[in-house]
Write an enzyme that holds these catalytic residues in place. Structure first.
Site, short mmCIF file in Angstrom:
data_model
loop_
_atom_site.label_atom_id
_atom_site.label_comp_id
_atom_site.label_asym_id
_atom_site.label_seq_id
_atom_site.Cartn_x
_atom_site.Cartn_y
_atom_site.Cartn_z
N ARG A 49 0.82 -1.19 -0.07
CA ARG A 49 -0.06 0.08 -0.06
C ARG A 49 0.88 1.35 -0.04
O ARG A 49 1.93 1.23 0.56
CB ARG A 49 -0.88 0.09 1.40
CG ARG A 49 -1.82 1.27 1.30
CD ARG A 49 -3.17 0.98 0.44
NE ARG A 49 -4.08 1.78 1.03
CZ ARG A 49 -5.02 2.13 0.03
NH1 ARG A 49 -5.23 1.79 -1.34
NH2 ARG A 49 -5.93 3.00 0.41
N THR A 60 -9.03 0.66 -10.09
CA THR A 60 -8.28 -0.53 -9.34
C THR A 60 -8.63 -1.74 -10.30
O THR A 60 -9.25 -1.94 -11.05
CB THR A 60 -9.00 -0.40 -8.14
OG1 THR A 60 -8.97 0.50 -7.10
CG2 THR A 60 -8.56 -1.90 -6.99
N1 GLY Z 1 -8.39 3.14 -3.62
C1 GLY Z 1 -9.53 2.15 -3.25
C2 GLY Z 1 -9.17 1.29 -2.35
O1 GLY Z 1 -7.97 1.26 -1.64
O2 GLY Z 1 -10.07 1.15 -1.15
#
Ligand code: GLY
Length: 584
Positions: free
Chosen positions: A99, A389
């Site tokens: 992340r 995503t």
């Molecule tokens: N950017 C969308 C998520 O990580 O939930």
């Protein structure tokens, strides 16, 4: 009251490792490998690397990198993600957390003006919206610790796709059109993704030479090829030239984290999903814990939809109130994951009336502007379809598995490319709470737990998941912002109800509630007119969507029949392939 059909003995565990039965009675590998991803060229990259002698982890590196090239609207080297791994020989299960992190110069008020108001678009467009990318570090980590091929081999398909190009399709055109105005504002981004400032024509061969060079640097030098040396210098110079706050130290200090996945037992199934800083695993565990004692099959369709909506409402409420980066915030996880708490939550659900979200204790008091606009003020309508995503699932013939959900957040992320790198930056900083109570692009609200802090990871909804039981094991996940978690829940409940064909899970109609805004959204056809009328009479505020959402990619290995099957969501252009790697 809901009819219980077995005593409330559900165990919710946050354990690392495979379920005991899998370890004690480990089966032989599947007869075939499978790759399901959101783009046919990425699926092919995974199969090619398997055919070159790679395992599922090498294939995952190949698929991730190929998606970064051919699906720049979904994920990329400038973004991050979560890779859920299962290693067959010892049953090890781990989530590789790649992340993004907030830059070290970031602070809680980064996106507020002098009057304390959120600056429109500041956490979405341009390099100030970008967190420090985690995907390159994650790929290097996975290759080094789990793969068997060098990065030079597993990244080769992506490098070729970037250098030689790929043909622009209707989906690319649609998403680049959606963000063309912002992309056109920066020369490097416009050069890479547009032609003469406009979406490229269908069939145009999109070559990304700078991105090929950056991938090559990663292949040659591992993580240092990205986080140090010339690439890092160009990244930081480009970010700062555009008003961003990155430093070389931010890149040098970025680390992936191996985290214990969340594991929850639901009936005969063990569900393994994302750990914090994704809220996915915790929310799935909470919802399944609430549902464990209820005989869903005995409920009428309206009663079932009502119950699932109320369960979602309560879990998403806790998300907003409590969850954030576990390296920064103390969270009451023991309570949130306890069966007793779940049963208390279930007891607050009326079988005949919707619970107004504002009436739930805690956060609901001061949430201005969240009821009318489900995706937050100014959020573009197209974002709801879930191609911002991406997700892929890989199973190899040894039984190694990867479910990975990757993101740069909005389509084309921050629409900014540091010159000379080809790296499209994320705008994942929007997943933080810019100001308590102000919804982000997905209409999600949050509290101090998800406030911006230097080096912190924003709370995510990405939920790569394994669902494992005596019959077999499923690998699944999807894009879709806040709706990811409810999509995974609906898919796995189908599985638990006996539908073991992944084509069913990826195609099923979807509905969603996320506490605030207090709206029950549903895809066209997902709820029957009778169910809609019944839900309305119970007091639900319904929000029929004009298009579908999500792009689920799933694999199922049926251990009883020995069959491997895979499916790509019909809402997208993905490809799911099952094949014997030794004789394709
Ligand atoms: N950017 C969308 C998520 O990580 O939930």
């Amino acid at each position: 009251m809901y009819r219980f059909f077995f005593p409330v003995t559900l165990l919710v565990l946050t354990l690392i490792g495979a379920p005991a039965w899998a370890l004690s009675n480990r089966p032989a590998g599947p007869p075939q490998a499978a790759v399901a991803s959101a783009h046919p060229l990425a699926t092919q990259a995974g199969l090619d690397v398997l055919a070159a002698g790679g395992n599922a982890f090498d294939a995952a590196v190949a698929v991730s990198a190929a998606l970064a090239v051919v699906e720049p609207y979904g994920s990329g080297l400038g973004g991050g993600g979560f890779w859920l791994l299962h290693r067959a020989y010892d049953g090890k299960q781990v989530m590789v957390d790649g992340r993004e992190r907030a830059p070290l110069a970031a602070h809680a008020d980064l996106y507020l003006d002098g009057a304390g108001a959120v600056i429109d678009g500041a956490s979405i467009n341009g390099p100030r919206a970008a967190g420090i990318p985690g995907e390159p570090a994650a790929l290097a980590h996975i290759a080094q610790h789990y793969g068997r091929l060098p990065l030079a081999v597993s990244l080769a398909p992506a490098i070729a796709l970037a250098r030689d190009g790929f043909e622009v399709d209707a989906h690319y055109r649609r998403w680049v059109g959606f963000r063309a105005e912002v992309l056109a504002k920066q020369a490097a981004a416009a050069r890479q993704f547009l032609v003469d400032g406009a979406p490229p024509p269908l069939g145009h061969r999109l070559r990304q030479a700078d991105l090929a060079d950056t991938l090559q640097a990663l292949a040659a030098a591992g993580r240092d090829g990205f986080y140090a040396g010339p690439v890092a210098e160009k990244l930081v110079a480009g970010v700062r030239a555009g008003g961003g706050i990155w430093t070389l130290r931010d890149l040098a200090e970025y680390q992936v984290v191996e985290r214990e996945p969340v594991v929850v037992r639901y009936r005969d199934w063990t569900v393994t999903s994302a750990a914090l800083p994704s809220s996915g695993g915790v929310l799935l565990a909470q919802m399944l814990n609430m549902l464990a004692a209820v005989d869903l099959a005995a409920l009428s369709p309206p009663a079932r939809s009502h119950l699932l909506t109320e369960v979602m409402r309560r879990a998403y409420r806790d998300r907003a109130e409590y969850l954030g980066d576990p390296d920064f915030v103390a969270m009451p996880l023991e309570r949130l994951l306890s069966p007793t708490y779940a049963q208390r939550q279930l007891a607050t659900i009326s079988p005949t009336h919707a619970t107004p979200s504002e009436s739930l204790a805690g956060l609901a008091a001061d949430r201005p502007g969240t009821a009318a606009d489900p995706y937050g003020s100014g959020a573009p309508s197209g974002v709801q379809e879930g191609r911002n995503t991406t997700h892929f699932s890989v199973l190899d013939e040894e039984g190694n598995r990867v479910a990975a959900t990757l993101s740069i957040n909005y389509p084309f992320g921050a629409c900014y490319v540091p010159p000379g790198t080809g790296v499209l930056l994320n705008d994942e900083m929007d997943d933080f709470v810019a100001k308590p109570g102000v919804p982000n692009a997905y209409g999600l609200v949050g509290a101090a737990a998800n406030a911006i802090a230097p080096g912190k990871r924003p709370l995510s909804s990405m939920s790569p998941t394994f669902v494992e039981g005596p019959q077999g094991v499923a690998l699944l996940g999807t894009p879709g912002g806040s709706r990811i978690i409810s999509m995974v829940l609906l898919a796995m409940l189908d599985m638990a109800a006996g539908y073991t064909d992944p084509a069913h899970w990826v195609a099923r109609g979807r509905f969603h509630h996320q506490y605030l805004p207090d709206r029950l959204q549903y895809e066209p056809g997902a709820l029957s007119p009778r169910t809609v009328a019944a839900l309305r009479s119970m007091g639900h505020q319904l929000d029929p969507l004009s298009t579908g959402y999500g792009n689920m990619q799933a694999v199922f290995w049926d251990r009883r029949s020995g069959k491997v099957s895979a499916a790509s969501d019909p809402r997208g252009i993905g490809a799911a392939r099952v094949q014997s790697v030794s004789s394709p």
